[in-house]
Enzyme design. Structure first.
Site, short mmCIF file in Angstrom:
data_model
loop_
_atom_site.label_atom_id
_atom_site.label_comp_id
_atom_site.label_asym_id
_atom_site.label_seq_id
_atom_site.Cartn_x
_atom_site.Cartn_y
_atom_site.Cartn_z
CG ASP A 178 -15.41 -7.65 -3.12
OD1 ASP A 178 -15.38 -8.30 -2.06
OD2 ASP A 178 -16.43 -7.05 -3.54
CD GLN A 212 1.42 -0.85 5.46
OE1 GLN A 212 1.12 -1.87 6.06
NE2 GLN A 212 1.74 0.26 6.10
CD1 TRP A 239 2.15 -7.62 3.92
CD2 TRP A 239 1.97 -9.04 5.64
NE1 TRP A 239 1.48 -6.98 4.94
CE2 TRP A 239 1.35 -7.81 6.00
CE3 TRP A 239 2.00 -10.07 6.58
CZ2 TRP A 239 0.76 -7.61 7.24
CZ3 TRP A 239 1.39 -9.86 7.82
CH2 TRP A 239 0.78 -8.64 8.15
CG ASP A 268 -1.61 -1.16 1.64
OD1 ASP A 268 -1.36 -2.19 1.04
OD2 ASP A 268 -2.42 -1.07 2.57
CD1 TRP A 292 0.65 -3.25 9.34
CD2 TRP A 292 -1.37 -3.88 10.03
NE1 TRP A 292 0.73 -4.58 9.71
CE2 TRP A 292 -0.49 -4.98 10.13
CE3 TRP A 292 -2.71 -4.06 10.42
CZ2 TRP A 292 -0.91 -6.23 10.60
CZ3 TRP A 292 -3.12 -5.29 10.88
CH2 TRP A 292 -2.23 -6.37 10.97
CB THR A 293 -2.59 1.38 5.38
OG1 THR A 293 -1.72 0.68 4.50
CG2 THR A 293 -3.30 2.46 4.62
NE ARG A 336 -6.75 -3.81 7.71
CZ ARG A 336 -7.61 -4.80 7.88
NH1 ARG A 336 -8.11 -5.05 9.08
NH2 ARG A 336 -7.99 -5.55 6.86
CG ASP A 337 -6.24 0.50 6.29
OD1 ASP A 337 -5.22 0.26 6.98
OD2 ASP A 337 -6.78 -0.36 5.56
CD GLU A 368 -7.87 -4.72 3.53
OE1 GLU A 368 -7.62 -4.92 2.34
OE2 GLU A 368 -7.29 -5.30 4.47
#
Ligand code: DQQ
Length: 538
Positions: free
Chosen positions: A235, A38, A46, A22, A81-82, A146-147, A201
């Protein structure tokens, strides 16, 4: 690196050794573009996620710095994270990002630059009051929270951010408010929520003006007539809704509500995820950046020593009828153009395959306009195709004759065509309008096995009474084929790994397989120079 893997290495896209995904917190600050991402500093799969950091003055050539945020505190020890950057009053940048804490709960943390007079903003400080926001509240899933987005100021003068979350089984962009950007309270309703999907996300929320390709800064007053866009990643793709930001209710209201999320519009119909946009105050435009992952195997990623690239940054704006977003690669990419070939007056009859020679076909920028000579005979459109466009692309393949189309480009083709990627259009008639299918078909892109090679596709509407031309722009960057159809109405990012890359002997063609002749009033193609991307450590 084994020779095959070294030819795959991209030359103009954003890429770095090890694993990256990301785009995080992009911003323009004091003459410098910052791109965070990321990043796994220890390998090409990852894990160990920190915020990688690179800087640029032109969005194309990048200097790699040390990571900006590392896993050093209990509130991010299992991953940084993001998140997003916001430029606060007094021009102080701040990053709010998600940390995976000691119990793997997702919490929101803040960091500030240690020294704003360092042009590269190399060091970022974590204040003691992290985490700022915890996953507390009824119905909130602490592992699906998150994010955070870039902040914006509401009519009450308070800051707001939205955070992606699963709330009582709904997908939501939760809304938080703050006076000082540090102390946050959750608003009793989300910015927007939907029962039509899983957790969203990387939500992104921004304002756009219909028909204007200048961007808007969310933290200044938004002019009348502006629309808002809510983008969400789910998705395996980035979808968006256009609507209004209802200031009275502090909520996003989409113009159209589609229950079936397969019908939601997409930023890109190919391999493109976790995108993030920002307002570029240097050129007054909105830029969006997306991640495109590898579609070879993880053992290939280990052998390559890297995985994951960012698509070329794109200018993004709203069309004049407020129906869809339009995108094109930032103009700076044109600085990499070198030899140019140009063809005029080309006519493609059924079965024609016309080679485009004289440029480096592994690394190229191609602009081509297709003019339709007759549309009356266009085949009828079936709305059920919209539910599974990839299936329709597989059936209406480049080799299947239609009335108007398929026509388009064949790129990265081996001498005998055993390997090739085709990017093409077909025109269908639907009552009063025309529906244009754009496909990027990877099924024959490589002789190698263990690759994910779908036939990506998207549809757009065109008023062929007014506009008889369909444009295609394709950027080829070794393992990346990134295409913009119909003036950026449909974008398709794709990753390919042809064996023919090894000897550099790939070819490029324009073709038509439809019964109706297609003219090409304009075809220009360029070889591209190599950009300096993250080659040395600052
Ligand atoms: N990647 C991050 C998350 C985000 C996901 C973790 C999307 O914050 O939801 O690396 O790719």
């Amino acid at each position: 690196t084994p020779p095959f893997f070294s030819v795959l290495q991209n030359r103009q896209s954003f890429q770095i050794c090890n694993y990256s995904k990301d785009p995080n917190g992009p911003m323009y600050y004091n003459g410098i573009y910052h791109q965070f991402y990321q990043y796994n500093p220890n390998g090409s799969l990852w894990g160990n996620i920190v915020w990688g950091h690179s800087v640029s003055t032109d969005l194309i050539n990048w200097i790699r710095l040390d990571p900006a945020i590392e896993r050093t505190s209990p509130s991010d020890i299992n991953g940084c994270w993001t998140g997003s950057t916001t430029i606060l009053k007094g021009r102080q940048p701040a990053i709010i990002y998600t940390g995976a804490d000691t119990q793997m709960r997702q919490v929101q943390n803040i960091v500030f630059p240690k020294n704003v007079s360092d042009p590269y903003l190399r060091e970022w400080i974590k204040p003691d009051n992290n985490p700022l926001i915890q996953p507390i509240g009824q119905g909130l899933n602490s592992k699906q929270f998150r994010d955070p987005t870039t902040g914006w100021i509401g009519p009450d003068g308070l800051w707001r951010i939205a955070v992606g979350a699963e709330l009582n089984g709904y997908s939501a962009a939760l809304l938080y408010k703050s006076e000082d950007f540090v102390h946050w309270t959750r608003v009793d309703h989300p910015l927007y929520s939907s029962n039509a999907s899983t957790m969203w996300e990387c939500p992104d929320f921004f304002a756009v003006l219909p028909g204007k390709n200048s961007g808007l800064d969310l933290s200044v007053a938004i002019p009348d007539g502006a629309k808002h866009v809510l983008k969400m990643s789910l998705d395996n793709c980035d979808k968006y809704m256009i609507g209004v930001y209802d200031l009275k209710n502090d909520a996003f209201v989409p113009d159209t509500l589609l229950e079936d999320r397969r019908l939601w519009s997409r930023i890109d119909y190919g391999n493109y995820y976790a995108s993030k946009s920002f307002f570029d105050s240097k050129k007054g435009r909105r830029i969006i950046w997306g991640w495109t992952n590898e579609t070879d195997s993880s053992s290939d990623d280990v052998a390559k020593g890297w995985a994951g690239i960012h698509a070329i940054p794109r200018t993004i704006w709203l069309d004049s009828n407020s129906k869809q977003l339009l995108q094109r690669p930032v103009e700076e990419i044109e600085s990499l153009r070198r030899e140019e070939v140009s063809r005029q007056g080309l006519e493609l009859k059924q079965g024609d395959l016309s080679e485009i020679k004289g440029i480096d076909t592994l690394q190229a920028d191609v602009e081509i306009d297709f003019e339709l000579t007759s549309t009356d005979s266009a085949d009828p459109f079936d709305p059920s195709w919209l539910l599974d466009i990839e299936k329709h692309c597989r059936e209406a393949d480049a080799s299947v004759h239609g009335s108007v189309g398929p026509f388009g480009l064949v790129v990265l083709a081996s001498d005998n065509m055993e390997e090739h990627t085709s990017v093409h259009f077909r025109v269908y008639k639907s009552q009063e309008k025309y529906m244009i299918l754009m496909c990027s078909d990877l099924r024959k892109s490589s002789l190698r096995t263990e690759l994910h090679t779908p036939a990506y596709g998207g549809f757009f509407e065109l008023d062929l009474e007014k506009e008889k031309t369909i444009s295609l722009r394709t950027l080829i960057d070794r393992s990346a084929v990134e295409s913009f159809g119909g003036g950026g109405r449909v974008c398709i990012m794709a990753r390919v790994y042809p064996v023919a890359l090894i000897d550099g002997g790939t070819r490029m063609y324009a073709f038509n397989n439809g019964t109706s002749t297609v003219r090409v009033p304009r075809l220009k193609a360029w070889s591209m120079r190599r950009a300096q991307v993250n080659v040395k450590k600052g």
